[in-house]
Scaffold this motif. Sequence first.
Motif, short mmCIF file in Angstrom:
data_model
loop_
_atom_site.label_atom_id
_atom_site.label_comp_id
_atom_site.label_asym_id
_atom_site.label_seq_id
_atom_site.Cartn_x
_atom_site.Cartn_y
_atom_site.Cartn_z
N ASP A 111 0.84 -1.19 0.00
CA ASP A 111 0.00 0.00 0.00
C ASP A 111 0.88 1.25 0.00
O ASP A 111 1.70 1.45 0.90
N ASP A 112 0.70 2.11 -1.00
CA ASP A 112 1.53 3.31 -1.12
C ASP A 112 1.33 4.28 0.03
O ASP A 112 2.23 5.04 0.37
N SER A 113 0.17 4.27 0.65
CA SER A 113 -0.11 5.26 1.69
C SER A 113 0.32 4.80 3.08
O SER A 113 0.26 5.57 4.03
N THR A 114 0.79 3.57 3.23
CA THR A 114 1.24 3.07 4.52
C THR A 114 2.75 3.20 4.62
O THR A 114 3.48 2.66 3.81
N SER A 115 3.21 3.94 5.63
CA SER A 115 4.66 4.17 5.78
C SER A 115 5.31 2.99 6.51
O SER A 115 4.65 2.20 7.18
N PHE A 116 6.63 2.91 6.37
CA PHE A 116 7.38 1.89 7.10
C PHE A 116 7.25 2.13 8.60
O PHE A 116 7.26 1.19 9.40
N GLU A 117 7.12 3.38 9.00
CA GLU A 117 6.95 3.71 10.41
C GLU A 117 5.65 3.13 10.97
O GLU A 117 5.59 2.68 12.11
N ALA A 118 4.58 3.14 10.16
CA ALA A 118 3.31 2.55 10.59
C ALA A 118 3.44 1.05 10.78
O ALA A 118 2.89 0.48 11.73
N ILE A 119 4.18 0.41 9.91
CA ILE A 119 4.41 -1.03 10.05
C ILE A 119 5.22 -1.30 11.31
O ILE A 119 4.94 -2.23 12.07
N ALA A 120 6.21 -0.44 11.57
CA ALA A 120 7.03 -0.59 12.78
C ALA A 120 6.18 -0.43 14.04
O ALA A 120 6.35 -1.18 15.01
N LEU A 121 5.27 0.53 14.03
CA LEU A 121 4.40 0.72 15.20
C LEU A 121 3.49 -0.48 15.44
O LEU A 121 3.27 -0.89 16.58
N ASN A 122 2.95 -1.04 14.38
CA ASN A 122 2.01 -2.16 14.52
C ASN A 122 2.69 -3.50 14.77
O ASN A 122 2.15 -4.34 15.49
N TYR A 123 3.85 -3.73 14.16
CA TYR A 123 4.46 -5.06 14.20
C TYR A 123 5.89 -5.07 14.72
O TYR A 123 6.48 -6.14 14.86
N GLY A 124 6.48 -3.92 14.96
CA GLY A 124 7.84 -3.87 15.49
C GLY A 124 8.92 -4.19 14.48
O GLY A 124 10.04 -4.50 14.86
N LEU A 125 8.60 -4.11 13.20
CA LEU A 125 9.59 -4.40 12.15
C LEU A 125 10.13 -3.09 11.58
O LEU A 125 9.35 -2.21 11.22
#
Length: 79
Positions: free
Chosen positions: A22-36
């Motif tokens: 998804d173009d609108s989802t940042s890597f930071e959002a993934i880090a917040l949700n999953y710690g990656l």
Amino acid sequence: MKSPPEGLDAADTSQIIAMAWDDSTSFEAIALNYGLDEAQVIALMRQNLKARSFQVWRQQVRGRTSKHAVKQARETNRI
């Protein structure tokens, strides 16, 4: 290169892949949700996508400001 953490179930892996595409989802959002972090997301994508799909994703993500919340904020603040 970092490897993705062990213990992710198939549903989490699928959700992370969808968020990464998804173009609108940042890597930071993934880090917040999953710690990656970004490197771990890249490693997860490399392990779970076909080679050509991974190459297409990397071309899409490379240099895209929307994948980085800090860069995205800078773009939004411009007049």
